[in-house]
Write a protein that holds these residues in place. Structure first.
Motif, PDB file in Angstrom:
ATOM      1  N   GLU A 162       5.440  -0.705 -10.550  1.00  0.00           N
ATOM      2  CA  GLU A 162       4.081  -0.605  -9.991  1.00  0.00           C
ATOM      3  C   GLU A 162       4.112   0.062  -8.615  1.00  0.00           C
ATOM      4  OE1 GLU A 162       0.624  -3.945  -9.341  1.00  0.00           O
ATOM      5  OE2 GLU A 162       2.687  -4.454  -8.838  1.00  0.00           O
ATOM      6  N   MET A 163       5.036  -0.405  -7.770  1.00  0.00           N
ATOM      7  CA  MET A 163       5.139   0.123  -6.402  1.00  0.00           C
ATOM      8  C   MET A 163       5.600   1.576  -6.418  1.00  0.00           C
ATOM      9  SD  MET A 163       4.320  -2.370  -4.490  1.00  0.00           S
ATOM     10  CE  MET A 163       4.969  -1.900  -2.925  1.00  0.00           C
ATOM     11  N   GLU A 164       6.540   1.842  -7.328  1.00  0.00           N
ATOM     12  CA  GLU A 164       7.109   3.191  -7.427  1.00  0.00           C
ATOM     13  C   GLU A 164       6.008   4.192  -7.768  1.00  0.00           C
ATOM     14  OE1 GLU A 164      10.586   5.032 -10.052  1.00  0.00           O
ATOM     15  OE2 GLU A 164      11.094   3.068  -9.210  1.00  0.00           O
ATOM     16  N   ASN A 165       5.208   3.844  -8.762  1.00  0.00           N
ATOM     17  CA  ASN A 165       4.118   4.747  -9.183  1.00  0.00           C
ATOM     18  C   ASN A 165       3.116   4.980  -8.051  1.00  0.00           C
ATOM     19  OD1 ASN A 165       5.288   4.832 -11.650  1.00  0.00           O
ATOM     20  ND2 ASN A 165       3.895   3.331 -12.605  1.00  0.00           N
ATOM     21  N   GLU A 166       2.763   3.884  -7.364  1.00  0.00           N
ATOM     22  CA  GLU A 166       1.803   3.979  -6.261  1.00  0.00           C
ATOM     23  C   GLU A 166       2.338   4.910  -5.168  1.00  0.00           C
ATOM     24  OE1 GLU A 166      -1.453   3.934  -4.641  1.00  0.00           O
ATOM     25  OE2 GLU A 166      -1.476   2.176  -5.952  1.00  0.00           O
ATOM     26  N   TYR A 167       3.592   4.660  -4.809  1.00  0.00           N
ATOM     27  CA  TYR A 167       4.228   5.460  -3.746  1.00  0.00           C
ATOM     28  C   TYR A 167       4.323   6.925  -4.166  1.00  0.00           C
ATOM     29  CZ  TYR A 167       8.150   7.660  -1.319  1.00  0.00           C
ATOM     30  OH  TYR A 167       8.944   8.549  -0.644  1.00  0.00           O
ATOM     31  N   GLN A 168       4.747   7.153  -5.423  1.00  0.00           N
ATOM     32  CA  GLN A 168       4.895   8.520  -5.947  1.00  0.00           C
ATOM     33  C   GLN A 168       3.556   9.253  -5.865  1.00  0.00           C
ATOM     34  OE1 GLN A 168       8.035   9.598  -7.836  1.00  0.00           O
ATOM     35  NE2 GLN A 168       7.138  11.535  -7.173  1.00  0.00           N
ATOM     36  N   CYS A 169       2.511   8.570  -6.265  1.00  0.00           N
ATOM     37  CA  CYS A 169       1.180   9.167  -6.251  1.00  0.00           C
ATOM     38  C   CYS A 169       0.779   9.566  -4.826  1.00  0.00           C
ATOM     39  CB  CYS A 169       0.186   8.181  -6.833  1.00  0.00           C
ATOM     40  SG  CYS A 169      -1.529   8.634  -6.565  1.00  0.00           S
ATOM     41  N   LEU A 170       1.019   8.659  -3.862  1.00  0.00           N
ATOM     42  CA  LEU A 170       0.659   8.940  -2.465  1.00  0.00           C
ATOM     43  C   LEU A 170       1.432  10.139  -1.935  1.00  0.00           C
ATOM     44  CD1 LEU A 170       0.519   5.298  -1.015  1.00  0.00           C
ATOM     45  CD2 LEU A 170      -1.416   6.804  -1.362  1.00  0.00           C
ATOM     46  N   TRP A 171       2.734  10.155  -2.202  1.00  0.00           N
ATOM     47  CA  TRP A 171       3.549  11.249  -1.635  1.00  0.00           C
ATOM     48  C   TRP A 171       3.210  12.579  -2.297  1.00  0.00           C
ATOM     49  CZ3 TRP A 171       5.580  12.174   2.700  1.00  0.00           C
ATOM     50  CH2 TRP A 171       6.427  13.277   2.883  1.00  0.00           C
ATOM     51  N   ASP A 172       2.966  12.548  -3.612  1.00  0.00           N
ATOM     52  CA  ASP A 172       2.596  13.794  -4.304  1.00  0.00           C
ATOM     53  C   ASP A 172       1.313  14.359  -3.703  1.00  0.00           C
ATOM     54  OD1 ASP A 172       4.759  13.452  -5.866  1.00  0.00           O
ATOM     55  OD2 ASP A 172       3.688  12.805  -7.683  1.00  0.00           O
ATOM     56  N   THR A 173       0.366  13.462  -3.385  1.00  0.00           N
ATOM     57  CA  THR A 173      -0.898  13.923  -2.784  1.00  0.00           C
ATOM     58  C   THR A 173      -0.622  14.543  -1.415  1.00  0.00           C
ATOM     59  OG1 THR A 173      -1.954  12.067  -3.891  1.00  0.00           O
ATOM     60  CG2 THR A 173      -3.263  13.227  -2.271  1.00  0.00           C
ATOM     61  N   VAL A 174       0.268  13.910  -0.636  1.00  0.00           N
ATOM     62  CA  VAL A 174       0.604  14.453   0.691  1.00  0.00           C
ATOM     63  C   VAL A 174       1.168  15.862   0.538  1.00  0.00           C
ATOM     64  CG1 VAL A 174       2.139  14.204   2.689  1.00  0.00           C
ATOM     65  CG2 VAL A 174       0.969  12.198   1.785  1.00  0.00           C
ATOM     66  N   THR A 175       2.083  16.056  -0.414  1.00  0.00           N
ATOM     67  CA  THR A 175       2.687  17.394  -0.575  1.00  0.00           C
ATOM     68  C   THR A 175       1.658  18.415  -1.045  1.00  0.00           C
ATOM     69  OG1 THR A 175       3.441  16.666  -2.761  1.00  0.00           O
ATOM     70  CG2 THR A 175       5.052  16.593  -0.985  1.00  0.00           C
ATOM     71  N   LYS A 176       0.731  17.974  -1.906  1.00  0.00           N
ATOM     72  CA  LYS A 176      -0.318  18.905  -2.357  1.00  0.00           C
ATOM     73  C   LYS A 176      -1.227  19.297  -1.194  1.00  0.00           C
ATOM     74  CE  LYS A 176      -0.505  17.160  -7.080  1.00  0.00           C
ATOM     75  NZ  LYS A 176      -1.193  16.175  -7.908  1.00  0.00           N
TER      76      LYS A 176
ATOM     77  N   HIS B 143       3.026  -7.856  -9.239  1.00  0.00           N
ATOM     78  CA  HIS B 143       4.059  -8.135 -10.251  1.00  0.00           C
ATOM     79  C   HIS B 143       5.437  -8.275  -9.633  1.00  0.00           C
ATOM     80  CE1 HIS B 143       0.972  -7.476 -13.149  1.00  0.00           C
ATOM     81  NE2 HIS B 143       0.759  -6.230 -12.720  1.00  0.00           N
ATOM     82  N   GLY B 144       5.479  -8.356  -8.333  1.00  0.00           N
ATOM     83  CA  GLY B 144       6.764  -8.578  -7.664  1.00  0.00           C
ATOM     84  C   GLY B 144       7.527  -7.285  -7.442  1.00  0.00           C
ATOM     85  N   SER B 145       8.474  -7.360  -6.515  1.00  0.00           N
ATOM     86  CA  SER B 145       9.316  -6.200  -6.210  1.00  0.00           C
ATOM     87  C   SER B 145      10.597  -6.732  -5.591  1.00  0.00           C
ATOM     88  CB  SER B 145       8.587  -5.279  -5.233  1.00  0.00           C
ATOM     89  OG  SER B 145       9.498  -4.464  -4.540  1.00  0.00           O
ATOM     90  N   GLU B 146      11.698  -6.238  -6.098  1.00  0.00           N
ATOM     91  CA  GLU B 146      13.000  -6.708  -5.594  1.00  0.00           C
ATOM     92  C   GLU B 146      13.137  -6.384  -4.118  1.00  0.00           C
ATOM     93  OE1 GLU B 146      17.692  -6.490  -6.847  1.00  0.00           O
ATOM     94  OE2 GLU B 146      16.292  -5.123  -7.809  1.00  0.00           O
ATOM     95  N   LEU B 147      12.684  -5.178  -3.760  1.00  0.00           N
ATOM     96  CA  LEU B 147      12.782  -4.754  -2.358  1.00  0.00           C
ATOM     97  C   LEU B 147      11.953  -5.682  -1.479  1.00  0.00           C
ATOM     98  CD1 LEU B 147      13.522  -2.881  -0.043  1.00  0.00           C
ATOM     99  CD2 LEU B 147      11.755  -1.306  -0.784  1.00  0.00           C
ATOM    100  N   ALA B 148      10.730  -5.982  -1.941  1.00  0.00           N
ATOM    101  CA  ALA B 148       9.846  -6.864  -1.160  1.00  0.00           C
ATOM    102  C   ALA B 148      10.513  -8.212  -0.943  1.00  0.00           C
ATOM    103  CB  ALA B 148       8.521  -7.041  -1.873  1.00  0.00           C
ATOM    104  N   SER B 149      11.109  -8.757  -2.000  1.00  0.00           N
ATOM    105  CA  SER B 149      11.765 -10.067  -1.881  1.00  0.00           C
ATOM    106  C   SER B 149      12.887 -10.027  -0.861  1.00  0.00           C
ATOM    107  CB  SER B 149      12.327 -10.500  -3.237  1.00  0.00           C
ATOM    108  OG  SER B 149      11.294 -10.498  -4.187  1.00  0.00           O
ATOM    109  N   SER B 150      13.617  -8.908  -0.816  1.00  0.00           N
ATOM    110  CA  SER B 150      14.755  -8.826   0.126  1.00  0.00           C
ATOM    111  C   SER B 150      14.285  -8.764   1.577  1.00  0.00           C
ATOM    112  CB  SER B 150      15.621  -7.603  -0.200  1.00  0.00           C
ATOM    113  OG  SER B 150      14.936  -6.424   0.223  1.00  0.00           O
ATOM    114  N   LEU B 151      13.010  -8.350   1.782  1.00  0.00           N
ATOM    115  CA  LEU B 151      12.506  -8.257   3.157  1.00  0.00           C
ATOM    116  C   LEU B 151      11.969  -9.595   3.658  1.00  0.00           C
ATOM    117  CD1 LEU B 151      10.492  -4.901   2.972  1.00  0.00           C
ATOM    118  CD2 LEU B 151      12.835  -5.223   3.744  1.00  0.00           C
TER     119      LEU B 151
END
Length: 1824
Positions: free
Chosen positions: A519-533, A1680-1688
């Protein structure tokens, strides 16, 4: 740091955005530095203030008094001139903010603004002016009073909050972005919850200040958008600055109650701008409230309030040009020059342009819109990267070898790749914000790392981009944006955590690499793709990997994570074995952890034994009853002849004082042993019995007497008949007044009828004559009014005596007046009458309109005519009978009826009943003020006398100042504090059981600011019925329901008590046989609500203003106060009543405004159903008409006629003229004279400032003196002087003759002596004639009071400080009244005003609360923060004397119209409960339960107080919170050694409860005592028992720090003033005492933190995850949780009792153990804040981190003994200062007395020191 700019040091330092101050840039000094002048050492100047000496008394008292008054008047005039502060103050050097920022950090991001020539004379003059402005503002703000801001207004009152000040209030580098919004919303929601209405204003030009601070700039923009879109708050951004014409129009139209504004800005430039804003607001008669130092509790918000006064307007007038020039300079916009890394130039215009283009592009990419967080993130990243890349390219092409050389010394810019990586991290952060719930974010670990110098400038540039993006988006309406989450655009803590993870942990190996989650990956990917566009021609790489370069983003050497040093101590309660505790808190106790008996916390409980043994003290010894310590004037039990004389003297005075209150003579009460409880039943019984012979004879005698009396009255009328008729014909008004006076003396109805008929004929003759004289000219209808009025009276009051000829006569008269339809209606005929003469005397107005418009207040009201045997002097209304029934049935009642409606009659009926039924029963009358106590006592003395057994009296008094016959009176008149002492005293139970009734007067004080909880305690602890009276309660139903629940509790409790009655109680009952008889009366637990809304007489309101030297007095229609919005939101207020004339005026205006109005015909007065063909229209009929019109007005809005309603209301509005303050007071005496001409006196003039009260009265007095001087013969003074000289000589000659030796005198000498005596008499007679005051030069009515009474009243003033002055003013019919006067002075004014001698009284609000001083008119002569809806109703209620005035008048003398409108339309406040418990109260209740003789009664009372708080009524959660608070308070008391484990008081419990009013200082005082600190300090001079001045001063310093705590505004310390006599700022406590306070605070904070941790489970979780004002929800549903989030996350953090929003700023449970953090961190839904924690602040700080100094008034007065110095130096009002000192002096004596009872050794040093200090302080106070 205490300097004005100290707070922002850290913020500015972190922003690193001030101009560099090294050699390269010094020459480019910007204007902000130059304009933002801060005084330096060179500016120090000194000066002194001259004190005024007291006048010497001359032999001629009168001249001395006048001279003194004239002199004082001149002094006042001098004072009104603006003081030149530059000579009175020394100025402290303060640093520029720029110097506080570190020099090196400032280089990487600089903003340079426009330059200026600092040497030009114009700028130098400008800087000089700014210096003057700052001093003027400082002097004004230092005088600020700390008050409750919301007072008692509701709904319609409103104020303004300056948006920039709001922004600055919570600026703190620790506060995370979302938490910052949370704190702002909490602040605003606190106002909203309390019923306040406000708007927020952000001035356009103020934005310029923030460009050097991008963080604040984008915060400001986001805040504006958030408040506009997500809250219901009105936000104004259309005003350019505070001097713009639009803003001035807004102020004039809305006239806010006050403006909340900060006194300090981010920079000196902003501080100066705010100073201009403050100066301007004050000059426009708008008060200021400082943003700093505000505090709040459940009901109120407190803050520093600055009253706008004349000198503020004077300053603005004098310096208007300078102010405008300064404002232009401060906000002049020229694009600032922004520089990154010293050499990269950044153009703000290019950012704006780029943002505009990118937004356009983004709309195409996301046409369906999106969440604001996504939009702002991609815009800021794309625009930031494009601009940064451009800058680097431009820099590289233009760089030469020189640049490279010079670049060595500066920071290297971040590479484009590094910048892209930073933006990736930001996109990832926003992805987390979009999905991660707040509960998870709160757990994120707390990092202390900082960005490197390479990263900071880029972050600041992105903040600028965010600002421009938000600005651009706010203008975009054609794109769907979800703005809900504007408060959560970024999270620095999360960003730093992610940066640390990718910089440190990610690179350390595979085990540290965490999955983002799909979920986080898709969200982040979408944001960065928009920035590059959006970046178009630039390529910044793919979304992954997030970090490619090894460039460091975070400073490495700093500590990374917060370490929790201290663990949270276990919460364990020491077990308490107490029935009371079990009964009250047993249900919550089972869920709380309890310690084992062998736990160290239990075994190490404090004992006071050691102290006791060491110093020969008995800390546990019970202290004497508190009431016994109050000075006893005299007691009836006393055998001392001197005391007997005193009591006789006192009783004589009360009889005399009472005679001015009551016309009736004192009634002898006879104790009737077998009186039935119900008077009505007694009446019925007597009716059923057969008459005895004696009764028949008595009745016959009565009949004979009546006939005789009637004959006598007939003879009297025969004699007066013709003269009265002649008088009516000569002068109708005077004649009618005489006729009505005569009617009042008559008893026979038939004689009255004859008088009325004759009066009617005379009035008709007057009308006919008037018509003949006027011919065709317009007629004076007031003459016809008297004719119709007499007809009304005859038809209503003498219906049974009207026979056919009389009715025919009345019909003929009505026809004569042209009222054909009424004549027909009366005679029962129909058809036309052909008499041609009618037209000559006809009134050319319809009968209904005539009655409403012209008869107006003469219309009769519905009155009963069946007498009530319980009432002698008048026929009571139905609601009054209901009250008497309640008393007869022993019921309780809540009575809400307007002032002067006659509700207090029931109180005296109740007293009479108890006096009749027993010699032992007691009625307690609770009055809110001492003045009211005296009044009630006077009334009781004038009403009742009763022969009682020796030692008993009818009436006793108990106030904090004096008492007499408390325990041996049948009626005790007291104030709430004193009755509470008796109710909660373990040794007064026998007395409390004798109470039969308690009467609470002015019960709305239950919602008051001070002492409200005491009213609450009384209402819940009394076992007997009560009467609760008030004129102003808007939710009486809720109050009655609460009181009914209390009575139900007592019903159950008393059954239990009776069941478990002890033998000792039975014995007691046996001893008091009378008592048992009283108790046997049927007891009722019902609480009756009696409502009556009708005022006896209507109030006419007038708005007065001054035009030139003439007064414009306009009638103010009540509906003019309304607005369309107000009618829509709140309806028309229930108590906004109209007089008949005002109803007609409203109808006429409605017809005029909407000519097609469908109901115009139906509501025409002549056609209205209740008026049609009605001869006698009554007030009740008019009320129906009024209600119909009001309904119709509301209906217009529903029908879409808003514009018409607006037009209508505008039409009714008066048009007052503004006048300068000085002119207003200059013409005040003329205004009084104008009212005198209009026959509107007697009047009370309400003024809120004590000095102005006296000054205004003096003005009037002096103007009468001048008038007399002008009118009298110039030789009069010389003649008077000559006569005085002659008289002196004659008296001297007479002294030579000895009057005892007259027989020895020779005949010649004898003749000489007789001659001299004759001469003396003649001279005195002539002198008296010359000194007599002409009637034109006095308002006094000499006929109102006989000479003896006048002399008796004046005699009481002979020893008063200003007694003679007051006497002279009284002789002119003038008086003043305020609480700083001596009681005898006040009483003299009250008596003379009531008797009708004094006609003009200027007064503060002391006369508002229940004092019986009715008058014809009430004048509001000054606006004030204290003039609110409640005070207005109390004060205006004085107008209109029942039985004397047909109507009351209310004049607003130069009060701004918007304020007048709000006062008229706002409802009275609702009564709400306060937080009811304090640690001291709990100790008092435990002491009562443990030490009482009757344990069951004591426990029932204590439980009632604990269970029945108004705050927790019907609120289960609050009830549970209070129980937990109770348990933790007990823990504190047990640990500190005030209670043992059985709940019994030990140690110094008695001393602490004795000083309960001063919590927490009472606990601290005892801790000083126990630690031996006082014994260490109080060392006498060797070889004596006297203490040095140094020791006593130190003792005053300690006591002032504990008990004399008045905080001054923080800004008062900004400049160091050369004070005349006072030190002003209180020094800190000596070190050892301060350590003891810190130790005490630590214990309290620990206990309170445990309480918060325990109550956290009761919080409303749903509410806690919402922003309080906008209700934005942060409980994410799709995480839905995130391993990275839990580690922080940091799972060691404890966050159970902290607001999740505060957790974002790194606050954890451990922080609750530090009191300062509580308000920022506590869970809001619990309704608890730091005010509930009994902590004694050694230092208090405002939001900006500046220290709030304590006022040293108590210590200063001890040193110099001058009250004047406290007003000039310490910024106190004279009255407030006097009362504060009096309280402080009483406290020292009280402590001294208590210590003497606890200590066996009379020579104990501490005891001696307190006694010595008490005597010295009291002596100094007496010398004032």
């Amino acid at each position: 740091m205490d300097s004005a700019e100290g707070h922002f040091k850290k913020v500015v330092h972190n922003d690193a955005n001030e101009n560099a101050s090294d050699d390269d840039t010094d020459s480019e000094c910007n204007d902000s530095e130059k304009i933002g002048f801060i005084p330096t050492k060179e500016d120090k100047e000194s000066g002194s203030t001259v004190g005024s000496d007291e006048e010497d008394e001359t032999s001629d008292k009168e001249e001395a008094a006048v001279t003194q008054m004239v002199k004082e008047q001149e002094d006042r005039e001098k004072e009104t001139k603006d003081a030149d502060y530059s000579k009175a103050y020394n100025i402290l050097t303060t640093e520029e903010v720029t110097q506080q920022a570190s020099q090196t950090e400032g280089k990487d991001f600089r903003v340079l603004q426009h330059e200026c020539d600092s040497e030009s004379p114009e700028i130098r003059k400008h800087l000089e002016f700014l210096k003057k402005l700052r001093l003027h503002i400082w002097a004004s703000l230092s005088r600020a009073q700390y008050v409750s801001l919301l007072k008692d207004f509701v709904e319609s009152e409103f104020f303004v909050i300056d948006g920039d000040s709001l922004l600055l209030m919570f600026s703190d580098e620790e506060t995370q972005y979302l938490n910052y919004f949370y704190r702002i919303e909490c602040f605003l929601q606190d106002f909203t919850e309390k019923g306040a209405k406000y708007v927020i204003v952000f001035f356009e030009d103020a934005e310029q200040v923030y460009f050097p601070y991008p963080h604040f700039l984008f915060l400001r923009t986001a805040l504006i958008e958030h408040l506009k879109h997500n809250t219901g708050t009105t936000v104004h951004t259309e005003f350019s600055n505070c001097l713009s014409s639009k803003w001035e129009i807004f102020l004039k139209k809305s006239y806010p109650y006050f403006i909340i504004v900060s006194d300090i800005g981010l920079t000196s430039l902003q501080t100066d701008y705010l100073s201009i804003f403050i100066a301007h607001s004050l000059s426009k008669k708008i008060n200021i409230v400082l943003a700093s130092g505000q505090e709040y509790d459940i009901l109120r918000v407190y803050g520093y309030h600055v009253q706008s006064v004349y000198k503020h307007r004077l300053f603005f007038q004098k310096h208007e040009q300078d102010l405008r020039y300064a404002c232009e300079n401060l906000v002049r916009y020229e694009e600032p020059f922004v520089c990154l890394y010293e050499h990269l130039e950044l153009s703000l215009k290019s950012i704006q342009k780029e943002v505009c283009q990118t937004v356009h592009l983004l709309k195409q990419l996301w046409p369906e819109g999106s969440d604001i967080r996504r939009v702002v993130c991609v815009l800021a990243c794309a625009v930031g990267l494009k601009i940064y890349s451009n800058m680097l390219e431009n820099a590289n092409t233009s760089m030469g070898a020189k640049t490279e050389q010079s670049a060595r010394g500066r920071s290297k810019p971040l590479s484009p790749e590094g910048a892209a990586e930073l933006c990736r991290l930001q996109c990832l952060t926003v992805a987390f914000l979009l999905h991660m719930p707040l509960s998870q974010r709160a757990q994120i670990r707390i990092m202390k790392s900082c960005w490197t110098k390479q990263v900071l400038p880029l972050i600041k540039m992105q903040q600028l981009c965010t600002h421009f993006a938000l600005t651009q988006l706010s203008d975009t309406n054609d794109w769907k944006l979800d703005l809900t989450y504007l408060p959560d655009l970024n999270d620095d803590s999360l960003l730093i955590n992610l940066a640390h993870y990718y910089e440190v942990e990610y690179t350390e190996g595979l085990e540290f690499k965490k999955e983002l989650g799909k979920e986080m990956e898709n969200e982040y990917q979408c944001l960065w793709d928009t920035v590059t566009k959006l970046a178009v021609k630039y390529s910044f790489g793919d979304a992954f990997p997030i970090r490619k370069t090894s460039q460091l983003f975070l400073e490495q050497e700093q500590t990374l994570f917060r370490v929790y040093e201290e663990e949270i101590p276990n919460i364990g309660l020491i077990p308490v074995k107490s029935d009371l505790v079990e009964d009250y808190a047993g249900d919550v106790l089972k869920d709380l952890p309890v310690l084992e008996s062998n736990d160290p916390a239990v075994t190490s409980l404090i004992k006071h034994k050691e102290f006791d043994e060491l110093h020969h003290w008995h800390s546990g010894r019970p202290l004497t009853e508190e009431y016994e310590r109050v000075r006893c004037n005299a007691a009836a039990k006393s055998k001392d002849p001197r005391e007997r004389r005193l009591i006789q003297k006192l009783q004589t005075f009360y009889h005399f004082y009472g005679s001015t209150l009551e016309d009736s003579t004192s009634k002898l009460i006879v104790y009737q042993e077998d009186v039935s409880g119900n008077a009505n039943a007694a009446v019925k019984k007597t009716q059923k019995k057969h008459k005895s012979k004696a009764e028949t004879i008595a009745e016959e005698n009565n009949r004979r007497l009546k006939t005789k009396e009637e004959k006598k009255e007939q003879e009297q009328w025969k004699t007066l008949c013709i003269p009265t008729e002649k008088e009516i014909k000569a002068n109708l008004t005077v004649g009618i007044n005489k006729l009505e006076k005569f009617l009042k003396t008559l008893k026979s109805k038939s004689v009255k009828f004859s008088v009325e008929m004759r009066g009617l004929s005379a009035c008709l003759e007057v009308w006919k004559e008037h018509c003949r004289q006027q011919g065709n000219k317009s007629k004076d209808l007031s003459k016809a009014v008297q004719v119709v009025r007499r007809i009304h009276i005859l038809l209503e009051k003498y219906q049974d005596l009207l026979e056919k000829p009389h009715l025919q006569k009345l019909t003929r008269y009505l026809r004569l007046l042209g009222f054909e339809n009424l004549a027909c209606s009366l005679s029962g005929q129909t058809g036309e009458n052909n008499d041609q003469n009618i037209s000559n005397y006809a009134i050319e107005v319809g009968p209904a309109r005539f009655q409403l418009q012209y008869m107006d207040y003469y219309l009769l009201r519905e009155e009963r005519n069946d007498p009530d045997p319980r009432v002698q002097h008048f026929i009571p209304d139905t609601w009054q009978r209901e009250l008497l029934d309640a008393v007869d049935n022993n019921e309780s009642a809540v009575i809400v009826a307007p002032t002067s409606s006659g509700k207090t009659y029931a109180s005296y009926y109740c007293m009479e009943k108890v006096l009749k039924t027993s010699n032992d029963g007691v009625v307690v009358y609770v009055a809110p003020t001492k003045a009211l106590v005296n009044q009630v006592v006077g009334t009781i003395y004038s009403r009742f006398t009763k022969k009682l057994p020796d030692g008993l009296v009818v009436c006793g008094v108990f106030t904090r100042d004096y008492r007499n016959d408390v325990m041996n009176s049948q009626i005790l008149v007291t104030v709430p504090q004193c009755l509470e002492i008796l109710m909660l005293s373990p040794r007064c139970q026998k007395w409390t059981k004798r109470i039969q009734y308690v009467i609470f007067d002015e019960v709305h004080c239950l919602g008051g600011e001070i002492g409200a909880e005491i009213w609450e305690h009384l209402l819940v602890t009394i076992r007997c019925p009560f009467l609760a009276l008030s004129a102003t309660v808007s939710n009486p139903e809720h109050l009655t329901e609460w009181l009914q629940s209390v009575k139900r509790y007592w019903q159950c409790a008393e059954n239990t008590i009776k069941g478990s009655s002890t033998n000792s109680e039975k014995n007691f009952t046996r001893k008091c046989k009378v008592k048992s008889k009283v108790q046997e009366q049927k007891k009722s637990y019902h609480v009756r609500l009696v409502l009556y809304e009708e005022r006896y007489n209507d109030l006419d309101k007038y708005v007065c203003s001054l035009k030139g030297s003439d007064f414009i007095i306009e009638h103010c229609h009540p509906c003019a106060a309304l607005t369309v919005n107000h009618i829509e939101n709140y309806g028309i207020p229930s108590d906004l009543s109209l007089s008949p004339r005002e109803s007609i005026q409203l109808y006429d205006t409605m017809v005029k405004v909407w000519q097609e109005w469908p109901r115009a015909q139906e509501l025409d007065p002549e056609e209205f159903v209740s008026f049609k063909n009605k001869v006698v229209i009554k007030k009740a009929d008019v009320r129906k008409y009024e209600q119909e019109l009001k309904k119709e007005l509301s209906k217009w809005i529903v029908l879409g006629q808003r514009q018409k309603v607006n037009e209508l209301l505008e039409h009714l509005k008066p048009k007052p003229v503004d006048c300068p303050e000085q002119e207003k007071w200059k013409h005040f005496a003329s205004f009084v004279d104008k009212l005198h001409e209009m026959d509107k006196l007697p009047a009370i003039f309400f003024i809120f400032n004590v000095d102005s009260v006296e000054c205004a009265a003096r003005n009037v007095f002096l103007s009468l003196l001048k008038k007399q001087k002008i009118e009298q013969d110039p030789n009069t003074e010389r003649e008077k002087e000559r006569l005085r000289d002659e008289l002196r000589k004659v008296k001297k000659m007479l002294t030579k003759f000895n009057p005892q030796d007259t027989k020895k005198l020779s005949s010649t000498k004898m003749e000489n002596m007789v001659l001299l005596l004759t001469t003396k008499k003649q001279l005195e007679k002539r002198l008296k004639r010359l000194t007599a005051i002409p009637s034109a030069c006095t308002y006094a009515d000499p006929k109102a009071v006989d000479k003896d009474t006048l002399m008796k009243i004046f005699h009481r003033l002979r020893f008063e400080r200003r007694g003679y002055l007051q006497q002279m003013m009284a002789l002119r019919g003038i008086g003043y009244h305020h609480r700083s006067m001596a009681i005898k002075e006040r009483q003299a004014v009250e008596m003379l005003f009531r008797l009708g001698y004094i006609k003009v009284v200027t007064a503060t609000s002391t006369l508002a609360l229940g004092i019986n001083m009715p008058c014809k008119s009430v004048v509001f002569a000054e606006d004030s923060v204290f003039l609110d809806a409640l005070t207005y109703r109390q004060m205006s209620g004085r107008a209109g004397r029942r039985g004397q005035d047909m109507i009351g008048n209310v004049f607003f003398y130069d009060i701004p119209l918007p304020k007048v409108e709000r006062l008229i339309k706002s409802n009275v406040p609702q009564l709400k409960g306060q937080f009811p418990l304090t640690v001291s109260l709990i100790l008092r209740l435990m002491l009562l339960a443990a030490k009482a003789d009757d344990k069951a009664d004591a426990r029932a009372k204590a439980l009632s107080v604990l269970k029945h708080s108004l705050m927790s009524f019907r609120k289960e959660r609050y009830a549970e919170i209070l129980k937990i608070y109770f348990m933790f308070s007990l823990q504190f008391l047990i640990k500190e050694g005030y209670l043992d484990q059985e709940g019994n008081p030990i140690g110094f419990a008695g001393l602490v409860t004795h000083l309960y009013y001063y919590e927490p200082s009472n606990f601290v005082l005892v801790s000083f005592l126990v630690k031996g600190l006082f014994h260490k300090l109080c060392q006498p001079i060797k070889g004596s028992t006297v203490f040095s001045e140094d020791v006593l001063e130190k003792l005053v310093l300690i006591l002032a720090n504990l008990f004399g705590r008045k905080y001054l505004p923080t800004c008062s310390m900004k400049y160091k003033r050369t004070f005349c006599q006072s030190k002003v700022f209180l020094e800190d406590l000596p070190e050892d005492f301060a350590d003891a306070v810190n130790e005490y605070n630590t214990k309290v904070e620990e206990n309170f933190a445990h309480f918060l941790l325990t109550t956290a489970k009761l919080a409303d979780t749903e509410q806690e995850y919402r922003l309080p004002l906008s209700k934005t929800d942060f409980t994410s549903k799709n995480w839905h949780g995130s391993e990275l989030a839990s580690s922080l996350m940091d799972n060691t953090k404890s966050l159970s009792a902290i607001s999740p929003f505060a957790c974002l700023s790194g606050v954890v449970d451990n922080d609750l153990f530090h009191g300062e953090i509580i308000n920022k961190a506590v869970l809001r839904s619990l309704g608890i804040n730091a005010t509930n924690c009994p902590r004694l602040y050694l230092n208090k700080y405002d939001n900006q981190g500046r220290r709030r100094p304590l006022n040293a008034y108590a210590l200063d007065f001890y040193k110099h003994g001058s009250l004047t110095a406290l007003t000039t130096d310490n910024w106190l009002n004279e009255g407030d200062a006097y009362y504060a000192l009096k309280d402080f002096s009483l406290l020292i004596k009280s402590i001294g007395t208590a210590l003497s009872e606890l200590c066996d050794d009379p020579n104990d040093n501490v005891l001696l020191a307190f006694q010595q200090l008490g005597e010295i302080y009291e002596e100094k106070l007496k010398c004032i």
